[in-house]
Design a protein around this motif. Structure first.
Motif, PDB file in Angstrom:
ATOM      1  N   LEU A   1       0.919  -1.440   0.017  1.00  0.00           N
ATOM      2  CA  LEU A   1       0.107  -0.059   0.056  1.00  0.00           C
ATOM      3  C   LEU A   1       0.804   1.298  -0.014  1.00  0.00           C
ATOM      4  N   GLY A   2       1.878   1.167   0.763  1.00  0.00           N
ATOM      5  CA  GLY A   2       2.876   2.413   0.932  1.00  0.00           C
ATOM      6  C   GLY A   2       3.552   2.743  -0.557  1.00  0.00           C
ATOM      7  N   VAL A   3       3.870   1.548  -1.161  1.00  0.00           N
ATOM      8  CA  VAL A   3       4.722   1.694  -2.516  1.00  0.00           C
ATOM      9  C   VAL A   3       3.605   2.493  -3.430  1.00  0.00           C
ATOM     10  N   TYR A   4       2.317   1.863  -3.535  1.00  0.00           N
ATOM     11  CA  TYR A   4       1.462   2.423  -4.241  1.00  0.00           C
ATOM     12  C   TYR A   4       1.179   3.954  -4.066  1.00  0.00           C
ATOM     13  N   GLU A   5       0.806   4.436  -2.785  1.00  0.00           N
ATOM     14  CA  GLU A   5       0.760   5.652  -2.218  1.00  0.00           C
ATOM     15  C   GLU A   5       1.879   6.546  -2.839  1.00  0.00           C
ATOM     16  N   ILE A   6       3.226   6.148  -2.767  1.00  0.00           N
ATOM     17  CA  ILE A   6       4.156   7.114  -3.204  1.00  0.00           C
ATOM     18  C   ILE A   6       3.883   7.191  -4.852  1.00  0.00           C
ATOM     19  N   VAL A   7       3.853   6.121  -5.457  1.00  0.00           N
ATOM     20  CA  VAL A   7       3.632   6.281  -6.915  1.00  0.00           C
ATOM     21  C   VAL A   7       2.317   7.041  -7.226  1.00  0.00           C
ATOM     22  N   ARG A   8       1.294   6.957  -6.359  1.00  0.00           N
ATOM     23  CA  ARG A   8       0.103   7.724  -6.619  1.00  0.00           C
ATOM     24  C   ARG A   8       0.250   9.249  -6.644  1.00  0.00           C
TER      25      ARG A   8
ATOM     26  N   CYS B   1      -1.110  -0.030 -10.653  1.00  0.00           N
ATOM     27  CA  CYS B   1      -1.213  -1.306 -10.438  1.00  0.00           C
ATOM     28  C   CYS B   1       0.102  -1.974 -10.209  1.00  0.00           C
ATOM     29  N   ALA B   2       1.261  -1.916 -10.792  1.00  0.00           N
ATOM     30  CA  ALA B   2       2.405  -2.393 -10.746  1.00  0.00           C
ATOM     31  C   ALA B   2       3.124  -2.184  -9.250  1.00  0.00           C
ATOM     32  N   ALA B   3       2.831  -0.785  -8.975  1.00  0.00           N
ATOM     33  CA  ALA B   3       3.377  -0.480  -7.482  1.00  0.00           C
ATOM     34  C   ALA B   3       2.572  -1.418  -6.658  1.00  0.00           C
ATOM     35  N   LEU B   4       1.384  -1.407  -6.465  1.00  0.00           N
ATOM     36  CA  LEU B   4       0.476  -2.145  -5.556  1.00  0.00           C
ATOM     37  C   LEU B   4       0.744  -3.507  -5.709  1.00  0.00           C
TER      38      LEU B   4
ATOM     39  N   GLN C   1      17.617   2.325  -8.657  1.00  0.00           N
ATOM     40  CA  GLN C   1      18.208   2.494  -7.451  1.00  0.00           C
ATOM     41  C   GLN C   1      17.658   3.661  -6.498  1.00  0.00           C
ATOM     42  N   LEU C   2      16.657   4.184  -7.062  1.00  0.00           N
ATOM     43  CA  LEU C   2      15.800   5.195  -6.040  1.00  0.00           C
ATOM     44  C   LEU C   2      14.560   5.062  -6.621  1.00  0.00           C
ATOM     45  N   ASP C   3      13.560   4.000  -5.838  1.00  0.00           N
ATOM     46  CA  ASP C   3      12.270   3.758  -6.468  1.00  0.00           C
ATOM     47  C   ASP C   3      11.526   4.116  -5.353  1.00  0.00           C
ATOM     48  N   ALA C   4      10.073   3.945  -5.738  1.00  0.00           N
ATOM     49  CA  ALA C   4       8.930   3.925  -4.659  1.00  0.00           C
ATOM     50  C   ALA C   4       9.227   2.793  -3.668  1.00  0.00           C
ATOM     51  N   ASP C   5       9.518   1.402  -4.088  1.00  0.00           N
ATOM     52  CA  ASP C   5       9.875   0.424  -3.243  1.00  0.00           C
ATOM     53  C   ASP C   5      10.782   0.531  -2.230  1.00  0.00           C
ATOM     54  N   ARG C   6      12.011   1.104  -2.526  1.00  0.00           N
ATOM     55  CA  ARG C   6      12.956   1.370  -1.474  1.00  0.00           C
ATOM     56  C   ARG C   6      12.513   2.466  -0.704  1.00  0.00           C
ATOM     57  N   MET C   7      11.999   3.408  -1.063  1.00  0.00           N
ATOM     58  CA  MET C   7      11.739   4.706  -0.652  1.00  0.00           C
ATOM     59  C   MET C   7      10.758   4.346   0.624  1.00  0.00           C
ATOM     60  N   ASP C   8       9.496   3.462   0.471  1.00  0.00           N
ATOM     61  CA  ASP C   8       8.770   2.964   1.515  1.00  0.00           C
ATOM     62  C   ASP C   8       9.344   1.773   2.528  1.00  0.00           C
ATOM     63  N   TYR C   9      10.298   1.026   1.863  1.00  0.00           N
ATOM     64  CA  TYR C   9      10.635  -0.027   2.753  1.00  0.00           C
ATOM     65  C   TYR C   9      11.533   0.707   3.810  1.00  0.00           C
ATOM     66  N   LEU C  10      12.234   1.706   3.396  1.00  0.00           N
ATOM     67  CA  LEU C  10      13.470   2.168   4.278  1.00  0.00           C
ATOM     68  C   LEU C  10      12.744   2.776   5.377  1.00  0.00           C
ATOM     69  N   LEU C  11      11.924   3.724   5.018  1.00  0.00           N
ATOM     70  CA  LEU C  11      10.962   4.548   6.182  1.00  0.00           C
ATOM     71  C   LEU C  11      10.163   3.553   6.966  1.00  0.00           C
ATOM     72  N   ARG C  12       9.508   2.493   6.333  1.00  0.00           N
ATOM     73  CA  ARG C  12       8.612   1.682   7.090  1.00  0.00           C
ATOM     74  C   ARG C  12       9.436   0.958   8.102  1.00  0.00           C
ATOM     75  N   ASP C  13      10.595   0.288   7.532  1.00  0.00           N
ATOM     76  CA  ASP C  13      11.293  -0.718   8.247  1.00  0.00           C
ATOM     77  C   ASP C  13      11.938   0.149   9.430  1.00  0.00           C
ATOM     78  N   ALA C  14      12.310   1.198   9.230  1.00  0.00           N
ATOM     79  CA  ALA C  14      12.800   2.153  10.016  1.00  0.00           C
ATOM     80  C   ALA C  14      11.981   2.361  11.213  1.00  0.00           C
ATOM     81  N   TYR C  15      10.579   2.654  11.051  1.00  0.00           N
ATOM     82  CA  TYR C  15       9.649   3.043  11.816  1.00  0.00           C
ATOM     83  C   TYR C  15       9.213   1.834  12.868  1.00  0.00           C
ATOM     84  N   PHE C  16       9.144   0.532  12.120  1.00  0.00           N
ATOM     85  CA  PHE C  16       8.753  -0.766  13.022  1.00  0.00           C
ATOM     86  C   PHE C  16      10.008  -1.296  13.813  1.00  0.00           C
TER      87      PHE C  16
END
Length: 433
Positions: free
Chosen positions: A66-73, A96-99, A169-184
């Motif tokens: 959902l987070g990757v989708y939101e960044i791409v949206r 759709c590809a992001a989600l 190397q700098l995509d929505a997937d990496r942007m979300d998982y870095l922030l999300r994984d740091a948070y949790f």
């Protein structure tokens, strides 16, 4: 009415700890989220065994997707819209590809893939193209729409700009998982200024680029990624849990092949063990299933399977030492021999594990796994590769860091009720590191 342009009568929102809110306005996206294949991602943790090390890391691939989708949206609706090089017809494909980009992940993701030689991206494509609820939703857009989404996942879609949004190397997937994984996980390493990055991202001919004025935000992202890999993703305790998990799966497969009579038959694994895995079999596997078997296999008659499962459930992991296999292979051979002599199977209890990361790589055409660079958009419209402008990134570009550790059950080695002398030799060898 064109299904791809159909809007919900009222916007739906998901409350999210990283992005505050995830907005869904399109009927296609809402329908995809409701499919059983996407809902399965609630039962797959984002970080596998990392919850043993960072107890907050219980988040799922559902939330990350959902987070990757939101960044791409946000990129497609707020930043790229109306700009040169961006085709509005690619909006729904990008969303759709992001989600769906992680749809094919199995339980405990990379550990599971490694044991059974699977590829989650291939399964993602199979789910998108196969007889699934996801495919039924995508086909409502157009007959060939599932194929286009699968091509973006496979990085073969003709418009490389779309692919770069979720795989670069700098995509929505990496942007979300870095922030999300740091948070949790509760660490500070993975934080970077995503708002600034999104303000300076621009569509170019075959990839997303970043305005030169945002270079420091890009540098911050690169360093955050570097720190997260070594402080969180490659944490030695997490790796010890992964080692035991992989050995449990290896042992179960070995016992099945040897016609061992399980007390608790691994019925969910049969097609996997026998190389007859179907997509429907794969979709039935999640972490609840795996943990059920690990729990009940603590009562198996096979001592190795019983012990490994008990260790995993009770977090009694292997200890480790730093180990360079290139320099110390003779010692490794000695240890293997001693382990066998004291009755500890080195195939399951003496494990060399290696981790490797390349924080940033510039473009080197023709090389294996070549990566497109992160390009900066200069004021005059020219593109310049990031490491040529950033001293910080230049210092780490193309430099792969590799870490090797040797894992072993110290509790079994220090138990000197049997083979006391040989166990002392094992301890002495390990104390050299």
């Amino acid at each position: 009415m064109d299904y791809s342009k159909l809007k919900l009568s009222e916007e739906k929102v998901f409350k999210d700890p990283v992005h505050r809110y995830i907005h869904v306005r399109d009927q296609v996206i809402w329908d995809l989220i409701g499919t059983k294949e996407f809902q399965r991602l609630r039962r797959i943790r984002q970080l596998g065994t990392t919850y043993f090390t960072f107890h907050g890391a219980e988040h799922s691939r559902f939330g990350h997707s959902l987070g990757v989708y939101e960044i791409v949206r946000r990129i497609t609706d707020d930043i790229f819209k109306g700009r040169p090089n961006w085709n509005e017809k690619d909006r729904m494909l990008s969303l759709c590809a992001a989600l769906l980009h992680d749809l094919g992940h199995g339980p405990f993701s990379h550990s599971f893939e490694k044991v059974f030689n699977l590829d989650h991206e291939e399964f993602t494509q199979q789910i998108i193209l196969g007889d699934t609820e996801v495919n039924s939703v995508l086909r409502k857009v157009s007959r060939n729409f599932p194929k286009k989404v699968a091509e973006v996942i496979a990085k073969t879609y003709e418009n490389k700009l779309v692919t770069s949004l979720i795989s670069s190397q700098l995509d929505a997937d990496r942007m979300d998982y870095l922030l999300r994984d740091a948070y949790f996980t509760g660490v500070s390493y993975g934080h970077f200024d995503i708002e600034r990055l999104l303000r300076v991202i621009r569509p170019h001919e075959d990839q997303a680029v970043f305005k030169y004025s945002g270079m420091h935000a890009v540098e911050d992202y690169i360093m955050s990624r570097y720190q997260m890999y070594w402080q969180v993703y490659f944490h030695p305790v997490t790796r010890s849990a992964e080692v035991i998990l992989t050995k449990i799966l290896h042992r179960a497969k070995e016992l099945h092949d040897a016609y061992y009579e399980f007390k608790y038959q691994p019925v969910h694994f049969y097609s996997l063990f026998e190389d007859e895995l179907t997509l429907q079999d794969y979709l039935k596997l999640d972490e609840h299933i795996i943990l059920y078997y690990i729990e009940v296999w603590q009562e198996e008659n096979d001592e190795i399977l019983q012990d490994l499962c008990t260790r995993f459930i009770n977090r009694n992991f292997f200890k480790y030492v730093e180990f360079d296999p290139a320099k110390e292979f003779k010692i490794h051979n000695q240890l293997e021999k001693l382990f066998q002599e004291v009755g500890i199977d080195p195939n399951y209890y003496l494990v060399l594990d290696s981790s490797s990361d390349l924080p940033y790589d510039f473009y080197r055409p023709g090389e294996e796994e070549e990566r497109l660079p992160i390009n900066l958009l200069m004021g005059n419209g020219e593109l310049k590769e990031l490491s040529r402008e950033s001293d910080i990134v230049d210092a780490i570009s193309g430099k792969r860091r590799t870490d090797h550790k040797l894992y072993f059950p110290f509790d079994l080695i220090k138990d000197e009720t049997t083979h006391a002398e040989k166990k002392k030799q094992i301890v002495e060898l390990l104390e050299r590191f």
